[in-house]
Scaffold this motif. Structure first.
Motif, short mmCIF file in Angstrom:
data_model
loop_
_atom_site.label_atom_id
_atom_site.label_comp_id
_atom_site.label_asym_id
_atom_site.label_seq_id
_atom_site.Cartn_x
_atom_site.Cartn_y
_atom_site.Cartn_z
N GLY A 123 -28.27 6.29 23.11
CA GLY A 123 -29.50 5.72 23.58
C GLY A 123 -29.89 6.16 24.93
O GLY A 123 -29.16 6.86 25.57
N ASP A 156 -32.06 4.16 28.03
CA ASP A 156 -32.94 3.29 28.77
C ASP A 156 -32.81 3.60 30.25
O ASP A 156 -31.78 4.02 30.71
CB ASP A 156 -32.55 1.85 28.48
CG ASP A 156 -33.55 0.88 29.00
OD1 ASP A 156 -34.72 1.03 28.68
OD2 ASP A 156 -33.15 -0.01 29.73
N ASN A 177 -27.64 9.67 26.28
CA ASN A 177 -28.02 8.31 25.89
C ASN A 177 -26.81 7.50 25.44
O ASN A 177 -26.75 6.28 25.65
CB ASN A 177 -29.07 8.37 24.78
CG ASN A 177 -30.42 8.82 25.29
OD1 ASN A 177 -30.77 8.54 26.43
ND2 ASN A 177 -31.16 9.54 24.48
N SER A 218 -43.42 3.58 27.09
CA SER A 218 -42.12 4.08 27.54
C SER A 218 -41.25 2.92 28.00
O SER A 218 -41.73 1.97 28.61
CB SER A 218 -42.30 5.06 28.70
OG SER A 218 -41.06 5.37 29.29
N TYR A 219 -39.97 3.01 27.70
CA TYR A 219 -39.05 1.94 28.07
C TYR A 219 -38.83 1.84 29.57
O TYR A 219 -38.30 0.85 30.05
CB TYR A 219 -37.72 2.12 27.36
CG TYR A 219 -36.96 3.36 27.74
CD1 TYR A 219 -35.85 3.30 28.57
CD2 TYR A 219 -37.34 4.60 27.25
CE1 TYR A 219 -35.16 4.45 28.93
CE2 TYR A 219 -36.66 5.74 27.59
CZ TYR A 219 -35.57 5.66 28.43
OH TYR A 219 -34.88 6.80 28.77
N ASP A 268 -33.97 -3.72 25.26
CA ASP A 268 -35.06 -3.31 24.37
C ASP A 268 -34.99 -4.00 23.02
O ASP A 268 -35.33 -3.42 21.98
CB ASP A 268 -35.07 -1.79 24.17
CG ASP A 268 -35.15 -1.04 25.47
OD1 ASP A 268 -36.09 -1.31 26.24
OD2 ASP A 268 -34.27 -0.20 25.74
N ARG A 300 -29.97 -2.52 20.78
CA ARG A 300 -29.77 -1.09 20.48
C ARG A 300 -28.31 -0.84 20.14
O ARG A 300 -27.41 -1.32 20.83
CB ARG A 300 -30.19 -0.23 21.68
CG ARG A 300 -31.67 -0.29 21.99
CD ARG A 300 -32.00 0.29 23.34
NE ARG A 300 -31.67 1.71 23.44
CZ ARG A 300 -31.87 2.44 24.54
NH1 ARG A 300 -32.40 1.86 25.62
NH2 ARG A 300 -31.57 3.71 24.57
N PRO A 305 -36.81 3.52 21.36
CA PRO A 305 -35.64 4.01 22.10
C PRO A 305 -34.49 4.32 21.17
O PRO A 305 -34.36 3.73 20.08
CB PRO A 305 -35.30 2.85 23.04
CG PRO A 305 -35.78 1.64 22.31
CD PRO A 305 -36.99 2.06 21.53
N ASN A 314 -34.78 9.17 21.51
CA ASN A 314 -35.96 8.48 22.03
C ASN A 314 -37.17 9.10 21.34
O ASN A 314 -37.47 10.28 21.53
CB ASN A 314 -36.07 8.66 23.54
CG ASN A 314 -34.92 8.00 24.27
OD1 ASN A 314 -34.45 6.94 23.86
ND2 ASN A 314 -34.45 8.61 25.33
#
Length: 728
Positions: free
Chosen positions: A19, A21, A187, A374-375, A518, A521, A574, A686
């Motif tokens: 992920g 973020d 991520n 967008s996060y 978010d 995740r 995301p 993403n």
């Protein structure tokens, strides 16, 4: 309805989740590096090449340029070995100054060192001040030294495997695939740091920005910078060497969802600086390369700029799309109010852009824009190569001297995708049903989903809607299938917060498989994910129920010219976010009739994937399978499947891709029989709005036999750079 892509899964998807973020703007204390000055050009001109190289060895801890105080350095055994080898090489040159070594060296390897830094308050978007961590220079430090000035080594993600992104099954991957894999690694590291696992200390996030401390101290406030440091430590940066011009695998219009992602790829090596440049160290390298017969940098004078980020940080910036007036670095308020507080100096990045103009070296331009999708509240879009056509010094708005650079976009590049606001390359996201072009159905779910799923058709004339199936947002169980009894769950109250006492967390290797961020995740793909079930004491908001909450993104079913129906999202998704569950009729595989004509059968092959059968790639296995399941005899053919041919949900329309952005994850909640696991689709990347959602169907070539007894073949139209050309 014609759907040209089959849905029967012969083996498990092997995409790895990770992920990304990022909190792009922060006023928290962040670390800053100070370094000693370097020798002037006049001093160097009066010295021999050998003396210069000697000086380079002695001044290894010096930075390219600057006027701040020197910093004590710590050297690893590997760095000391490199320094020793270099000193030996210089001694050999002294002994035979007119001779050339028999063997040519490669480029000087990058050595990433950690050192103490000074604490300083500054905004993340302050340009040209902080340079930690940095890729492509001889130093990179951690970010977590704000309070005591000490650099800290990340202690988590010891069990995270960094796969080689360059090859797949012995075949060289495309540049695009390498970029995608690198971002997935970033991520994955990022989500591990978000989870807050620091060795034996644990922290869990109850919601964005909130922290519940469990027998440990707070995790890093910047997990994105921790992730970068971990990538540097594991040599996972894709392009650690700085380079001019375009970066392979990153086309005009490519969007990064944080500054840290650019660092991970090597597209822009500073998470904070606006100007990325090749510094004075390349002058020293140039001398050595010339001695070795390497002319890669011959004819250049350094520093030289390679990339800039336009993000509105300076009050004197002017952006008119293809013509940009860019303000140099330095002198602005570190608290982020964009006001100049002192004069700028012609050094570092400022000198690098001036040299770009004089030597006709183009720079990559990235534009940062605010975006609700967008996060991090921003996206960074690559807008192509620009040349510096003019520079000058003037008094800025605040009365201090600033350097201005006029940049002009090189001709022959794709059309700009941004102009002050983000316009996605695939079109514009509709604001309402009335704005949808080619609408043929307002909601294919008929109100069964919390969020309507419209269908559009701009391909056929006359257009038509998806037909031939009944929409269901639940699993229909065949009479021949007997579901296992519901297992006893955890005894947590309200929400599961302690991995040491939660029995569901223990099944996941004594870890929480999800983070709250978010909306939930998945940190990384696993053999199987155990979730809380009906008999657990926790409530519906528990993080270990993330996949049970239904659709959370605005999806659209749309018609394609070659692949039939497809699915895309109107929202940013995301990595690690749950998309949907594959639903239909749960039945035994030996009950299937006319399989060759049904393209919507999904084999539940959780056990086969866990055991790596038939070429399946095994995943991260840190789960505790119940003995009754683990002792079962493995079969090469799954016993159960989900048939979405006549009854199904939106997942039946998601197409195959050889480079997918989703992955398949088996989930167990009400029972622990892996042969009857729920089949979930999660985001592997993403995913920007309007990008088609796809996953790898996992077929082995020549594995499907038609009704005539012959091997069935089907072409693949996914269009990926590494497309295998055949689906079957």
């Amino acid at each position: 309805m014609v759907v040209t892509s089959p849905r029967r899964m012969k083996k498990g998807d092997n995409t790895v989740v990770n992920g990304g973020d990022d909190q792009e703007v922060t006023t928290d204390n962040q670390s800053s590096m100070a370094s000693g000055g370097s020798s002037t050009g006049n001093e160097r001109e009066s010295k021999s090449r050998v003396e210069i190289e000697k000086e380079t060895v002695k001044a290894e801890s010096e930075r390219d340029s600057g006027d701040t105080q020197p910093v004590e350095r710590r050297f690893s055994a590997r760095i000391q070995k490199l320094k020793s080898e270099k000193a030996s090489f210089v001694n050999r040159l002294e002994e035979a100054p007119n001779s050339r070594p028999e063997q040519c060296w490669n480029k000087r390897p990058k050595v990433y060192q950690r050192r103490k830094g000074n604490s300083r308050e500054e905004s993340e978007e302050v340009v040209g001040e902080a340079v930690s961590p940095t890729v492509g220079s001889s130093e990179a430090v951690d970010d977590d030294s704000a309070e005591n000035g000490e650099s800290k080594n990340p202690e988590i993600v010891e069990n995270v495997i960094v796969n080689d992104v360059s090859t797949a099954n012995g075949v060289e991957k495309s540049a695009y695939a390498k970029v995608k894999e690198t971002l997935r690694i970033f991520n994955k590291f990022y989500l591990h740091f978000v989870q807050g696992r620091l060795g034996d200390r644990e922290l869990t996030f109850s919601k964005i920005g909130d922290l519940n401390e469990k027998d440990g101290k707070p995790a890093s406030k910047r997990p994105d910078l921790k992730a970068i440091s971990k990538m540097i430590e594991t040599n996972a940066i894709l392009y650690p060497e700085k380079r001019f011009g375009p970066i392979p695998g990153v086309d005009v219009g490519h969007q990064f969802f944080s500054r840290a992602e650019m660092v991970a790829v090597g597209f822009h090596s500073h998470w904070l600086n606006g100007i990325d440049y090749m510094g004075q160290s390349y002058n020293r390298r140039l001398i050595l390369d010339n001695l070795m017969g390497n002319n890669e940098y011959s004819g250049y004078t350094f520093p030289l700029g390679v990339a800039i980020v336009l993000s509105g940080q300076y009050e004197d910036d002017l952006d008119n799309s293809e013509d940009v007036v860019y303000t140099g670095q330095g002198g602005n308020n570190l608290l982020g109010n964009k006001r100049q507080v002192q004069d700028q100096v012609m050094e570092r990045g400022n000198l690098a852009l001036k040299n770009c103009m004089e030597q006709c070296v183009p720079v990559r331009v990235i534009r940062g824009h605010r975006s609700a999708n967008s996060y991090v509240g921003k996206v960074y879009t690559y807008d192509g190569l620009y040349k510096v056509v003019h520079y000058w010094a003037e008094k800025g708005v605040s009365g201090f001297t600033v350097f201005k650079y006029r940049l002009k976009r090189l001709e022959g590049q794709p059309t700009l995708t941004t102009n002050q606001i983000v316009q996605y390359a695939r079109g514009r996201v509709p604001n309402s049903i009335s704005e949808i072009r080619g609408l043929v159905c307002e909601d294919i779910s008929g109100g069964q989903e919390d969020i309507p799923i419209p269908a559009t058709n701009l391909v056929d004339d006359p257009p038509f809607a998806p037909t031939g199936f009944t929409y269901r947002n639940s699993i229909n169980v065949s009479k021949s299938v007997k579901l296992p009894s519901t297992v006893v769950g955890c005894k947590c109250k309200g929400a599961c917060t302690d991995r040491r006492t939660c029995s569901c967390a223990m099944l996941n290797g004594s870890e929480f498989p999800y983070v709250h961020r978010d909306g939930g995740r998945l940190i990384e793909a696993k053999d199987v994910v155990f979730e809380c079930g009906p008999k657990c004491g926790c409530g519906p908001d528990c993080v270990i129920r993330t996949s049970q909450r239904g659709l959370k993104y605005r999806l659209e079913v749309f018609r394609t010219p070659k692949k039939g129906w497809a699915v895309r999202s109107w929202d940013y998704i995301p990595s690690g976010a749950p998309i949907c569950e594959y639903k239909g009729i749960l039945m035994r595989t030996d009950e299937l009739d006319n399989v060759s004509d049904n393209n919507y059968i999904f084999d539940i092959d959780c056990l086969q994937t866990m055991r790596g059968l038939d070429g399946r790639e095994r995943r991260f296995r840190d789960v505790s399978m119940p003995t009754s399941t683990d002792d079962q005899k493995s079969e090469s053919v799954p016993k159960y499947c989900i048939d979405a041919g006549s009854v199904g949900n939106v997942a039946r329309f998601i197409n195959h891709s050889c480079e997918p952005n989703l992955f398949v994850q088996c989930v167990l909640s009400s029972h622990h029989d892996a042969e009857l696991a729920r089949v979930m689709l999660f985001a592997a990347d993403n995913i920007p709005p309007l990008q088609e959602l796809t996953y790898d169907y996992g077929y082995a070539l020549d594995s499907v036999i038609g009704p005539d007894g012959k091997i069935k073949e089907m072409l693949c139209f996914c269009g990926a750079a590494d497309c295998r050309k055949r689906l079957l």
